[in-house]
Every structure is written in C-alpha cells, then in structure tokens.
Design an enzyme around this catalytic site. Structure first.
Site, PDB file in Angstrom:
ATOM      1  CG  HIS A  59      -2.022   0.961   1.163  1.00 28.88           C
ATOM      2  ND1 HIS A  59      -3.283   0.699   1.644  1.00 28.88           N
ATOM      3  CD2 HIS A  59      -2.083   2.220   0.662  1.00 28.88           C
ATOM      4  CE1 HIS A  59      -4.064   1.753   1.455  1.00 28.88           C
ATOM      5  NE2 HIS A  59      -3.346   2.699   0.864  1.00 28.88           N
ATOM      6  NE  ARG A  63       0.380  11.328  -2.855  1.00 28.31           N
ATOM      7  CZ  ARG A  63      -0.669  10.903  -2.212  1.00 28.31           C
ATOM      8  NH1 ARG A  63      -1.642  10.264  -2.849  1.00 28.31           N
ATOM      9  NH2 ARG A  63      -0.806  11.103  -0.925  1.00 28.31           N
ATOM     10  CG  ASN A  93      -4.797   7.789  -4.654  1.00 29.58           C
ATOM     11  OD1 ASN A  93      -3.760   7.163  -4.839  1.00 29.58           O
ATOM     12  ND2 ASN A  93      -5.055   8.412  -3.511  1.00 29.58           N
ATOM     13  CG  ASP A 151      -6.330   3.623  -0.716  1.00 33.79           C
ATOM     14  OD1 ASP A 151      -7.005   3.325   0.270  1.00 33.79           O
ATOM     15  OD2 ASP A 151      -5.286   4.288  -0.649  1.00 33.79           O
ATOM     16  CG  HIS A 178     -10.466   3.978   1.579  1.00 30.49           C
ATOM     17  ND1 HIS A 178      -9.315   4.645   1.918  1.00 30.49           N
ATOM     18  CD2 HIS A 178     -11.485   4.705   2.096  1.00 30.49           C
ATOM     19  CE1 HIS A 178      -9.619   5.731   2.618  1.00 30.49           C
ATOM     20  NE2 HIS A 178     -10.936   5.796   2.735  1.00 30.49           N
ATOM     21  CG  HIS A 231      -6.054   2.141   5.275  1.00 32.85           C
ATOM     22  ND1 HIS A 231      -7.424   2.009   5.271  1.00 32.85           N
ATOM     23  CD2 HIS A 231      -5.748   2.918   4.205  1.00 32.85           C
ATOM     24  CE1 HIS A 231      -7.918   2.671   4.235  1.00 32.85           C
ATOM     25  NE2 HIS A 231      -6.917   3.227   3.569  1.00 32.85           N
ATOM     26  CG  ASP A 304      -2.359   4.757   3.459  1.00 31.67           C
ATOM     27  OD1 ASP A 304      -2.161   5.119   2.288  1.00 31.67           O
ATOM     28  OD2 ASP A 304      -3.344   5.113   4.123  1.00 31.67           O
ATOM     29  N   GLY A 323      -3.058  12.046   5.253  1.00 33.03           N
ATOM     30  CA  GLY A 323      -2.011  11.071   4.955  1.00 33.03           C
ATOM     31  C   GLY A 323      -0.676  11.409   5.558  1.00 33.03           C
TER      32      GLY A 323
HETATM   33  O1  DOR Z   1      -4.614   9.330   4.562  1.00 32.66           O
HETATM   34  C1  DOR Z   1      -4.759   8.856   3.445  1.00 32.66           C
HETATM   35  N1  DOR Z   1      -4.157   9.388   2.372  1.00 32.66           N
HETATM   36  N2  DOR Z   1      -5.565   7.788   3.285  1.00 32.66           N
HETATM   37  C2  DOR Z   1      -5.902   7.343   2.072  1.00 32.66           C
HETATM   38  O2  DOR Z   1      -6.611   6.366   2.015  1.00 32.66           O
HETATM   39  C3  DOR Z   1      -5.434   8.027   0.858  1.00 32.66           C
HETATM   40  C4  DOR Z   1      -4.165   8.700   1.115  1.00 32.66           C
HETATM   41  C5  DOR Z   1      -3.728   9.631   0.026  1.00 32.66           C
HETATM   42  O3  DOR Z   1      -3.800   9.264  -1.157  1.00 32.66           O
HETATM   43  O4  DOR Z   1      -3.234  10.724   0.353  1.00 32.66           O
END
Ligand code: DOR
Length: 427
Positions: A59, A63, A93, A151, A178, A231, A304, A323
């Site tokens: 996980h 980016r 994502n 996610d 998620h 998570h 994560d 995050g």
């Molecule tokens: O805190 C998080 N940030 N949880 C997630 O599920 C996505 C992630 C993100 O992409 O920043």
C-alpha cells in the site's frame, strides 16, 4: 556480477531460518545460503546485521502521473529502498487514475527506467474512482495490475462492489478495500470520541469503517471474491475480519505502522501530520490490531505511504491533506515499538513485511532461498537514529514520527542483486 553477503544473521520466516550464514548472489538470484560459500566479485560484511528478505509493501502512493510535486516513481522508490523495501504496490489515485491500460503501461515503463525497487501497480475498481461504473478490469489485469482498489474512496454502491468482486474472482485478483462510509464519516477530521470532544474537532465515527467491512464480508460471502481490507484501524473491524476468516471467506487485511503505534491523543498537538484516513484511533484499537497480528486476523503490515507537499500540509488542521509518509520509518517503528517491547518476535515481524504480503498478492520475493530473486534487506538491530526531515528521502516530509528516536535501521537494500541503498556512514 556475483555478490557475497558475509557473516550476517540470516532470518527467513518462510524457510524457518534464523542462523548465522552467508548469502551468495549471482545473476540477480540467490544461488547459495550457508557457510563455506565460494568467494564472489564483491563482498559485503554483514557482521552485526540481520539479513532478511526485502520488505514488500502492499500500500504505497507514488503519486505519478499527475502529482509529481508530492512524489514521483523515482523519489518514492528511493524512499522505499531507504526503508528496506524491495517491492512496492502502488495505488491508482493518480491523475489520470489507473483506470486504463495506458496508465499501467506508463507506470511500469517509468519504474523500469527510474525505479529503485520493483513496482506493482493496482488498477482502479471504477472509472475515475467515482464508484459508479466498473473500469476495464480484464484489460487492466492483462496490462499487469496485481489487484484493484479505489483507495482514498470507498465504492459506496454495493451493487457495483458486487460486480467488481465477481470480475476480480474471474481474474483471480484481490480487491484492496478502503473502508469508509462517506456519509457516516461526514466532515469528521479525527476519530470521534473523548479526544475529538476535548479538542473541539469534528469526529468521524468508528462505525464508518466497520459498516463497510461488514458489508464487504457479506459480499465476499455472496460472490466468493477475494477482499483485502486496507489500513484496518478499529477493534470492531478486526473482530469482523476474524469472524469472516473463521467462516472460511477469502478475506485478508493489513494494518499500518501508525495505527499500530499512535492514538488520537497525538492529535492534541494539532500537527497536520497526525491527520490520516482512516484516523488515528484509541489505545484499545491499537491493542486490538496488535492482537490481530498475533492471531493471524491481520495478515501483513503495509505503510499507506501518502506523501504530500508542504503547501498541502502546512495549513490549519481542517484544510490539511490526509495522509503521512511511511516507507522510511515503517521497519524501525515496528522494530522499536513492537519487537523491542516483546509484542512481536523478530521472526513474526519480518514475516509480516515479507512472505505474508508476497503470498497475499502473489508477488515474487519474500524469501531467502536458492532460486529466489536476490531481494534483501540488511538492517542493524542496534542502530538508533532520530527521525528528521533530512533522513526522509521521499519528497513528502509529512511524518508524525519526526523527532522520535527509532532503532533497527536498514543499512543495505539489495534488489535483484544490486545495492539500491547503502548506508556505510552509520555503521
Ligand atoms: O490518509 C490517506 N491518504 N488515506 C488514504 O486512504 C489516501 C491517502 C492519500 O492518497 O493521500
């Protein structure tokens, strides 16, 4: 090229090995484990180090494409190597999201060009991660995704999720879920409870997680599809997954180093680096997650890793991005807080970072044995170091562990027989 790793303590949970031994590498593979191995072109002294299979993270947010100011495949995989990871599974994502073959191909090509470690993409469950229409799942599978996930978002429409599980089953790939009911989570910024009341911040009920886990357990029962719960953060979530496993359903789960060690008390600092989705919970939840690791309800530890830029984080709590980064600190956090305290044995902890994640997503590696890829981490069980921004090689500096002294730091990371991280300085 051949490489001999000499004089270390080899720990391989898959093979039940914990013994002093040398490891010989040739052509990117492990060709010998034992004593009296022949000399090689290069040699690393592993005196005082533990030699383990390279860590595997199911996980990670790399980016790229789209948010290169937060992280790139190059910088994120360097952070992985610094943390002892030799394989990372990256979330879709991005912008564009990984909902079509072209984006998978781009990620794999960029990882081959500039990646420090192995990269395995996850494909989006739905187009645009909007939860409405399934992505071309078979096409994504053919392009090489190892799982599906939206996610960051939950597929709120249970009928869409049902179909996704049916396709996942047909393709023999898991869905990493998620779990957050968006309506229950509402505008909550942290766990709903005593701390949110004290701090006057809007809370997010823990039921936002558990109702989705309960729903998806039922959908796993209905479809026979494979679900990996990402998570997991609540006691109720752990209990539901334990019961689903007892029923023989095809479910697995991960927990993050932060949910295993931090609580919502940390939010009292108003440090935006404590803002994460799902939010930090209570001591009781931390204990339930740890119990889940011990009885096999939680199958692996995943970071994560969610890097954000300073502009995304250096704002009021309400406006900060969700995050935290995790690749560099995951192992020392778990080693310091769970292994040194006796909550996990060294073998158990390594298993949760290696063989277990490899088996869940059917990835190569996770073992030290002849014929396996030469993916290894050498860590120093005695090395203590304070977490600083400079120590993080990720573009994201958003770690709640900054300032903590942690022990057990990786010293070398070897991917396919090549040294991708080597820190002679601290030895
Ligand atoms: O805190 C998080 N940030 N949880 C997630 O599920 C996505 C992630 C993100 O992409 O920043």
């Amino acid at each position: 090229m051949s490489l001999l790793i000499k004089g270390g303590r080899v720990v391989d949970p898959a093979g039940g090995i914990d013994a002093p031994a040398d490891v010989l590498i040739e052509g990117g593979q492990i060709v010998g484990v034992g004593t009296d191995l022949p000399a090689a072109e290069e040699e690393i002294s592993a005196q005082g180090l533990v030699v383990a299979p390279g860590f595997i993270d199911l996980h990670v947010h790399l980016r790229e494409p789209g948010f290169e100011y937060k992280e790139t495949i190059a910088s994120g995989t360097r952070a992985a190597a610094r943390g002892g990871f030799t394989s990372v599974v990256c979330m879709p994502n991005t912008n564009p999201p990984v909902d079509n073959r072209a984006v998978v191909e781009f990620i794999l090509a960029e990882a081959a060009r500039n990646g420090a470690v192995r990269v395995y993409p996850i494909g989006a469950i739905t187009k645009g991660r909007r939860g409405e229409e399934l992505s071309e799942m078979a096409d994504l599978a053919a392009a090489g995704v190892v799982a599906f996930s939206d996610d960051g978002n939950t597929v709120m429409n249970a009928a869409v999720m049902r179909r996704a599980l049916e396709y996942g089953k047909m393709l023999d790939l898991p869905l990493s879920v998620h779990c957050e009911d968006v309506h229950l989570a509402g505008q909550g910024l942290m766990n709903e409870g005593r701390m949110s009341t004290l701090l006057g911040l809007p809370g997010q009920t823990r039921a936002a997680e558990s109702v989705i886990i309960a729903r998806d357990v039922e959908l796993a029962r209905l479809t026979g599809g494979r679900i990996h719960f990402a998570h997991v953060s609540t006691k109720e979530g752990v209990d539901l997954i334990r019961r689903a496993k007892e029923l023989g359903l095809r479910v697995s789960a991960e927990a993050t180093p932060h949910h295993l060690t931090l609580t919502d008390e940390q939010v009292a600092t108003y440090d935006p680096n404590t803002k994460v989705s799902p939010p930090l919970r209570t001591r009781e939840d931390v204990e339930a997650l740890r119990a889940g690791l011990l009885d096999g309800t939680i199958d692996c530890i995943a970071t994560d890793h969610a890097p954000h830029s300073r502009d995304d984080k250096d704002v009021e709590y309400a406006h900060a991005a969700w995050g935290m980064v995790g690749l560099e600190t995951a192992w020392p956090v778990i080693y310091t807080h769970l292994v040194l305290t006796g909550a996990l044995s060294l073998l158990q902890a390594i298993d949760l970072f290696t063989r277990q994640p490899a088996d869940l997503f059917n990835l190569p590696g996770g073992r030290i044995a002849v014929g396996e890829p030469a993916d290894l981490v050498l860590f120093d069980p005695n090395k203590k170091q304070q977490v600083t921004e400079e120590l993080l090689v990720s573009k994201g500096k958003n770690s709640p562990f900054i300032g903590q002294e942690l022990q057990g730091w990786p010293v070398y990371t070897i991917v396919g027989g090549q040294i991708k991280w080597g820190d002679e300085s601290g030895r």
